[in-house]
Every structure is written in structure tokens, then in C-alpha cells.
Design a protein around this motif. Structure first.
Motif, short mmCIF file in Angstrom:
data_model
loop_
_atom_site.label_atom_id
_atom_site.label_comp_id
_atom_site.label_asym_id
_atom_site.label_seq_id
_atom_site.Cartn_x
_atom_site.Cartn_y
_atom_site.Cartn_z
N UNK A 226 49.35 -21.25 65.26
CA UNK A 226 49.25 -19.92 64.66
C UNK A 226 48.01 -19.80 63.79
N UNK A 227 47.58 -18.57 63.60
CA UNK A 227 46.50 -18.31 62.65
C UNK A 227 47.10 -18.42 61.24
N UNK A 228 46.25 -18.75 60.30
CA UNK A 228 46.66 -18.77 58.89
C UNK A 228 45.49 -18.24 58.08
N UNK A 229 45.73 -17.19 57.32
CA UNK A 229 44.70 -16.58 56.48
C UNK A 229 45.21 -16.57 55.05
N UNK A 230 44.38 -17.01 54.13
CA UNK A 230 44.76 -16.94 52.72
C UNK A 230 43.49 -16.77 51.89
N UNK A 231 43.44 -15.67 51.15
CA UNK A 231 42.32 -15.40 50.25
C UNK A 231 42.87 -15.13 48.86
N UNK A 232 42.10 -15.48 47.85
CA UNK A 232 42.48 -15.20 46.47
C UNK A 232 43.26 -16.30 45.81
N UNK A 233 43.40 -17.43 46.47
CA UNK A 233 44.09 -18.57 45.85
C UNK A 233 43.10 -19.42 45.06
N UNK A 234 41.98 -19.75 45.68
CA UNK A 234 40.98 -20.59 45.02
C UNK A 234 39.77 -19.81 44.53
N UNK B 2 55.19 -12.38 64.87
CA UNK B 2 55.51 -13.71 64.33
C UNK B 2 54.93 -13.93 62.93
N UNK B 3 54.03 -13.06 62.51
CA UNK B 3 53.35 -13.25 61.23
C UNK B 3 54.00 -12.50 60.08
N UNK B 4 53.95 -13.11 58.91
CA UNK B 4 54.31 -12.47 57.65
C UNK B 4 52.99 -12.16 56.96
N UNK B 5 52.81 -10.89 56.59
CA UNK B 5 51.55 -10.45 56.01
C UNK B 5 51.82 -9.86 54.64
N UNK B 6 51.15 -10.40 53.63
CA UNK B 6 51.32 -9.92 52.26
C UNK B 6 49.96 -9.78 51.60
N UNK B 7 49.84 -8.74 50.78
CA UNK B 7 48.63 -8.52 49.97
C UNK B 7 49.08 -8.11 48.58
N UNK B 8 48.17 -8.23 47.62
CA UNK B 8 48.52 -7.80 46.28
C UNK B 8 47.49 -8.19 45.25
N UNK B 9 47.92 -8.06 44.00
CA UNK B 9 47.11 -8.38 42.82
C UNK B 9 47.91 -9.36 42.00
N UNK B 10 47.33 -10.52 41.68
CA UNK B 10 48.13 -11.54 40.99
C UNK B 10 47.74 -11.69 39.52
N UNK C 224 43.67 -6.89 58.65
CA UNK C 224 43.66 -5.81 59.64
C UNK C 224 43.93 -6.26 61.07
N UNK C 225 43.47 -7.43 61.52
CA UNK C 225 43.80 -7.83 62.89
C UNK C 225 45.30 -8.07 63.12
N UNK C 226 46.06 -8.28 62.06
CA UNK C 226 47.46 -8.64 62.17
C UNK C 226 48.43 -7.55 61.73
N UNK C 227 47.99 -6.66 60.83
CA UNK C 227 48.92 -5.75 60.16
C UNK C 227 48.56 -4.29 60.36
N UNK D 10 52.43 -7.49 68.97
CA UNK D 10 51.86 -8.77 69.38
C UNK D 10 51.69 -9.75 68.23
N UNK D 11 51.86 -9.29 67.00
CA UNK D 11 51.71 -10.15 65.82
C UNK D 11 53.02 -10.26 65.04
#
Length: 103
Positions: free
Chosen positions: A46-54, A14-22, A68-71, A11-12
Motif C-alpha cells: 500500500x501507499x503511505x503518506x504522512x506529512x507534518x510529523x517531522x 482501502x485507505x484511511x485519509x486524515x488531515x488537520x491542524x495539530x 488528493x490522489x486518494x480522497x 478504488x482507494x
């Protein structure tokens, strides 16, 4: 830097999901629908989630909870992220100070 692409849950797709350490010494995650076209699908944003940028994120649970809701979360994801943090060093950013302190 590390970057892990996660498989979407049913059901998700359509989303690209990425995590990591920058290189800026923060965990990050992104959930995005790069194929969204408002002209062909005007009623569904669409939903858009982004953490760790600012902000600096050093808690793996925050990252996992955000995606977790998407991946599908691999069993070893938290271990890999924690290992990346250890191997590449953590600098804690003070909110009122631009200097970084090594832990």
C-alpha cells in the motif's frame, strides 16, 4: 487540534485519509492502509503518506496535494484548515533554532 477524516475516492477504499491542524502548530495529513496484510496480499504494497510529523507544514495546498490522489476533497477543506490555523495560532519553527516564534 483539528482532525478531518476524508472519504476515499473510488478504488482507494482501502485507505484511511486524515488531515488537520495539530497542537505542535503544523498542518498534517496521513494516508494509510491499516488493513494491509502482506501474507494475504504479498504482491501489492500500500501507499503511505504522512506529512507534518517531522516537518512543519503551513501551506494548505501542500496537504491537499498530498491526499488528493486518494480522497474526495470537500469544497470547504482549505477554509476549515486555514480557520484552524488562525484560531489556534501559528508558530514558525526556524530550521537552525529550536525556539519557536509567534507570528
Amino acid at each position: 487540534m483539528s482532525l478531518y477524516s476524508l472519504s476515499p475516492k473510488p478504488g482507494c477504499e482501502r485507505y484511511t485519509i486524515q488531515v488537520g491542524w495539530n497542537p505542535h502548530r503544523t498542518l498534517f495529513c496521513t494516508v494509510a492502509d491499516f488493513g494491509f496484510d502482506p501474507d494475504t496480499d504479498p504482491g501489492t504494497s500500500p501507499d503511505f503518506v504522512q506529512l507534518g510529523l517531522l516537518e512543519q507544514v503551513l501551506d494548505t495546498d501542500v496537504i491537499v496535494a498530498a491526499v488528493e490522489p486518494y480522497a474526495v476533497i470537500p469544497d470547504d477543506l482549505v477554509e476549515r484548515l486555514e480557520e484552524d490555523m488562525i484560531n489556534q495560532g501559528v508558530y514558525r519553527r526556524e530550521p537552525d533554532n529550536r525556539r519557536r516564534h509567534r507570528e
